[in-house]
Motif scaffolding. Structure first.
Motif, PDB file in Angstrom:
ATOM      1  N   TYR A  33       1.168  -1.071   0.090  1.00  0.00           N
ATOM      2  CA  TYR A  33       0.186   0.207   0.063  1.00  0.00           C
ATOM      3  C   TYR A  33       0.971   0.895   0.324  1.00  0.00           C
ATOM      4  O   TYR A  33       1.997   1.404   0.462  1.00  0.00           O
ATOM      5  CB  TYR A  33      -1.272   0.266   1.021  1.00  0.00           C
ATOM      6  N   TYR A  35       0.939   5.447   0.892  1.00  0.00           N
ATOM      7  CA  TYR A  35      -0.007   6.743   0.953  1.00  0.00           C
ATOM      8  C   TYR A  35       1.341   8.207   1.852  1.00  0.00           C
ATOM      9  O   TYR A  35       2.101   7.974   1.411  1.00  0.00           O
ATOM     10  CB  TYR A  35       0.000   6.449   3.117  1.00  0.00           C
ATOM     11  N   LEU A  43      -3.083  11.830   5.756  1.00  0.00           N
ATOM     12  CA  LEU A  43      -2.247  10.560   5.505  1.00  0.00           C
ATOM     13  C   LEU A  43      -3.707  10.498   4.868  1.00  0.00           C
ATOM     14  O   LEU A  43      -4.636  10.642   4.823  1.00  0.00           O
ATOM     15  CB  LEU A  43      -2.344  10.283   6.947  1.00  0.00           C
ATOM     16  N   PHE A  45      -4.404   7.657   1.747  1.00  0.00           N
ATOM     17  CA  PHE A  45      -4.248   6.085   1.017  1.00  0.00           C
ATOM     18  C   PHE A  45      -3.986   6.554  -0.586  1.00  0.00           C
ATOM     19  O   PHE A  45      -5.179   7.159  -1.058  1.00  0.00           O
ATOM     20  CB  PHE A  45      -5.484   5.232   1.022  1.00  0.00           C
ATOM     21  N   HIS A  48      -2.705   0.551  -3.497  1.00  0.00           N
ATOM     22  CA  HIS A  48      -3.161  -0.914  -3.457  1.00  0.00           C
ATOM     23  C   HIS A  48      -2.596  -2.024  -4.224  1.00  0.00           C
ATOM     24  O   HIS A  48      -2.986  -2.246  -5.744  1.00  0.00           O
ATOM     25  CB  HIS A  48      -3.835  -0.974  -2.746  1.00  0.00           C
ATOM     26  N   PHE A  90       4.749   6.739   2.721  1.00  0.00           N
ATOM     27  CA  PHE A  90       4.960   5.750   2.897  1.00  0.00           C
ATOM     28  C   PHE A  90       4.546   4.306   2.361  1.00  0.00           C
ATOM     29  O   PHE A  90       3.423   4.856   1.639  1.00  0.00           O
ATOM     30  CB  PHE A  90       3.695   6.073   4.475  1.00  0.00           C
ATOM     31  N   GLU A 101      -2.362  -7.721  10.312  1.00  0.00           N
ATOM     32  CA  GLU A 101      -1.895  -5.940  10.406  1.00  0.00           C
ATOM     33  C   GLU A 101      -0.915  -5.285   9.210  1.00  0.00           C
ATOM     34  O   GLU A 101      -0.151  -6.151   8.991  1.00  0.00           O
ATOM     35  CB  GLU A 101      -1.639  -6.300  11.429  1.00  0.00           C
ATOM     36  N   GLY A 105       6.343   1.456   6.481  1.00  0.00           N
ATOM     37  CA  GLY A 105       8.310   2.099   6.422  1.00  0.00           C
ATOM     38  C   GLY A 105       8.128   2.733   6.667  1.00  0.00           C
ATOM     39  O   GLY A 105       7.648   3.648   7.429  1.00  0.00           O
ATOM     40  N   GLN A 106       9.572   3.092   6.509  1.00  0.00           N
ATOM     41  CA  GLN A 106      10.106   4.406   7.222  1.00  0.00           C
ATOM     42  C   GLN A 106       9.142   5.574   7.188  1.00  0.00           C
ATOM     43  O   GLN A 106       9.692   7.147   7.323  1.00  0.00           O
ATOM     44  CB  GLN A 106      11.357   4.418   7.468  1.00  0.00           C
TER      45      GLN A 106
ATOM     46  N   TYR B  36      -3.663   3.747  14.570  1.00  0.00           N
ATOM     47  CA  TYR B  36      -2.509   4.301  14.935  1.00  0.00           C
ATOM     48  C   TYR B  36      -1.695   5.550  15.193  1.00  0.00           C
ATOM     49  O   TYR B  36      -2.887   6.557  15.570  1.00  0.00           O
ATOM     50  CB  TYR B  36      -1.581   4.935  13.112  1.00  0.00           C
ATOM     51  N   GLN B  38       1.386   7.577  15.936  1.00  0.00           N
ATOM     52  CA  GLN B  38       2.608   7.675  15.097  1.00  0.00           C
ATOM     53  C   GLN B  38       3.575   8.927  16.203  1.00  0.00           C
ATOM     54  O   GLN B  38       3.008   9.895  16.402  1.00  0.00           O
ATOM     55  CB  GLN B  38       2.540   9.024  13.681  1.00  0.00           C
ATOM     56  N   LYS B  42       8.162   9.387  12.979  1.00  0.00           N
ATOM     57  CA  LYS B  42       8.363   8.148  12.805  1.00  0.00           C
ATOM     58  C   LYS B  42       7.856   7.638  11.842  1.00  0.00           C
ATOM     59  O   LYS B  42       6.492   8.376  11.649  1.00  0.00           O
ATOM     60  CB  LYS B  42       8.593   6.934  14.511  1.00  0.00           C
ATOM     61  N   ARG B  43       7.184   6.222  11.584  1.00  0.00           N
ATOM     62  CA  ARG B  43       5.911   6.000  10.964  1.00  0.00           C
ATOM     63  C   ARG B  43       5.468   6.111  11.474  1.00  0.00           C
ATOM     64  O   ARG B  43       4.983   5.273  12.557  1.00  0.00           O
ATOM     65  CB  ARG B  43       7.190   4.369  10.357  1.00  0.00           C
ATOM     66  N   PRO B  44       4.100   6.033  11.239  1.00  0.00           N
ATOM     67  CA  PRO B  44       2.239   5.016  12.101  1.00  0.00           C
ATOM     68  C   PRO B  44       2.575   3.462  12.317  1.00  0.00           C
ATOM     69  O   PRO B  44       3.248   2.460  11.669  1.00  0.00           O
ATOM     70  CB  PRO B  44       0.992   4.977  10.988  1.00  0.00           C
ATOM     71  N   LEU B  46       0.534   0.713  13.833  1.00  0.00           N
ATOM     72  CA  LEU B  46      -0.879   0.291  14.254  1.00  0.00           C
ATOM     73  C   LEU B  46      -1.169  -0.558  16.121  1.00  0.00           C
ATOM     74  O   LEU B  46      -0.648  -0.894  16.463  1.00  0.00           O
ATOM     75  CB  LEU B  46      -1.718  -0.835  13.312  1.00  0.00           C
ATOM     76  N   PHE B  89      -3.915   8.534  14.924  1.00  0.00           N
ATOM     77  CA  PHE B  89      -5.042   8.863  13.846  1.00  0.00           C
ATOM     78  C   PHE B  89      -6.159   7.374  13.595  1.00  0.00           C
ATOM     79  O   PHE B  89      -5.770   6.563  13.884  1.00  0.00           O
ATOM     80  CB  PHE B  89      -4.488   8.538  12.232  1.00  0.00           C
ATOM     81  N   ALA B  98      -6.134  -2.928   4.769  1.00  0.00           N
ATOM     82  CA  ALA B  98      -5.091  -1.698   4.849  1.00  0.00           C
ATOM     83  C   ALA B  98      -5.437  -0.579   4.264  1.00  0.00           C
ATOM     84  O   ALA B  98      -4.973   0.085   3.545  1.00  0.00           O
ATOM     85  CB  ALA B  98      -4.005  -1.293   5.085  1.00  0.00           C
ATOM     86  N   SER B  99      -6.233  -1.520   2.798  1.00  0.00           N
ATOM     87  CA  SER B  99      -6.928  -0.701   1.598  1.00  0.00           C
ATOM     88  C   SER B  99      -7.683   0.136   1.428  1.00  0.00           C
ATOM     89  O   SER B  99      -9.026  -0.055   2.445  1.00  0.00           O
ATOM     90  CB  SER B  99      -7.333  -1.770   0.642  1.00  0.00           C
ATOM     91  N   LEU B 101      -8.127   3.204   3.207  1.00  0.00           N
ATOM     92  CA  LEU B 101      -8.259   3.788   4.298  1.00  0.00           C
ATOM     93  C   LEU B 101      -8.407   5.111   4.055  1.00  0.00           C
ATOM     94  O   LEU B 101      -7.736   6.015   3.110  1.00  0.00           O
ATOM     95  CB  LEU B 101      -6.963   3.624   5.147  1.00  0.00           C
ATOM     96  N   PHE B 103      -8.666   8.741   6.483  1.00  0.00           N
ATOM     97  CA  PHE B 103      -8.171   8.840   7.484  1.00  0.00           C
ATOM     98  C   PHE B 103      -8.701  10.062   8.654  1.00  0.00           C
ATOM     99  O   PHE B 103      -8.363  10.763   7.775  1.00  0.00           O
ATOM    100  CB  PHE B 103      -6.191   8.796   7.947  1.00  0.00           C
TER     101      PHE B 103
END
Lengths: 113, 113
Positions: A33, A35, A43, A45, A48, A90, A101, A105-106, B36, B38, B42-44, B46, B89, B98-99, B101, B103
């Motif tokens: 995915y 984002y 944030l 989306f 995917h 991301f 879940e 990534g960073q 999420y 964050q 840093k990354r989000p 879950l 979030f 997670a598709s 989404l 936020f």
């Protein structure tokens, strides 16, 4: 460490240029995915992919495109860049059971000047 | 499309107190509601999620409640600790994953000593 690798970590480029962001999902994960996180839009989306095929599209601009390769890594291509494209991008991945879940990534911080 | 509203935008609590963050969604087709956390830069990650066939879910100090009729869901953190300080979030998806989404705009939680 989530196991999801994004490169590069930082990218600075000029308006009008094109860049490619890369994502390597966790070993064995079939879904990727993408984002976008910006101050203006929060944030969002984007898109995917599952096992090489596009599964769903979100608020992805026509100037942006993505693909997932046979080795399951993914690339997000951003073209004709504008100042407003500056954001943190991301990617996240999860396994064959897509209701598991998604691990992020960073991120790649893109700055368009 | 889906619209997710999140309140409050900032929340300051004393260590040991409880924190509650609320979200509402508009699309009755949404069936997956993750939260999420964050931390800065840093990354989000879950922290908990709930699906539409469940009204409440708990994981140690964190709980989420869902009211499908009213289209709102809430995050409850009890016995807050300084390391809970972050941006939280909420999100909603009709895809069960997670598709797709959408936020919320985020809540900055500050836990003070």
């Amino acid at each position: 460490d989530s196991g999801v690798t994004q490169t590069p970590k930082h990218l600075i480029t000029a308006t009008g240029q094109r860049v490619t962001l890369r994502c390597s999902p966790r070993s064995g994960d079939l879904s990727v995915y993408w984002y976008q996180q910006s101050l203006d839009q929060g944030l969002q989306f984007l898109i995917h992919y599952y096992n090489g095929e596009e599964r769903a599209k979100g608020n992805i601009l026509e100037r942006f495109s993505a693909q997932q390769f046979p080795d399951l890594h993914s690339e997000l291509n951003l073209s004709s860049l504008e100042l407003g494209d500056s954001a943190l991008y991301f990617c996240a991945s999860n396994g064959a059971g897509e209701d598991t879940e998604a691990f992020f990534g960073q991120g790649t911080r893109l700055t368009v000047v | 499309g889906e619209n997710v509203e999140q309140h409050p935008s900032t929340l300051s609590v004393q260590e040991g107190d409880s924190a509650v963050i609320k979200c509402t969604y508009s699309d009755s087709a949404s069936n997956y509601f993750p939260w999420y956390k964050q931390e800065l830069g840093k990354r989000p990650q879950l922290i908990i999620d709930i699906r539409s066939n469940v009204g409440e879910k708990k994981d140690q100090r964190i709980a989420v409640t869902l009211n499908k009729t009213a289209k709102h869901f809430s995050l409850h953190i009890t016995e807050t600790q300084p390391e809970d300080s972050a941006v939280y979030f909420c999100a909603a998806s009709p895809a069960g994953t997670a598709s797709k989404l959408t936020f919320g705009t985020g809540t900055r939680l500050q836990v003070t000593l």
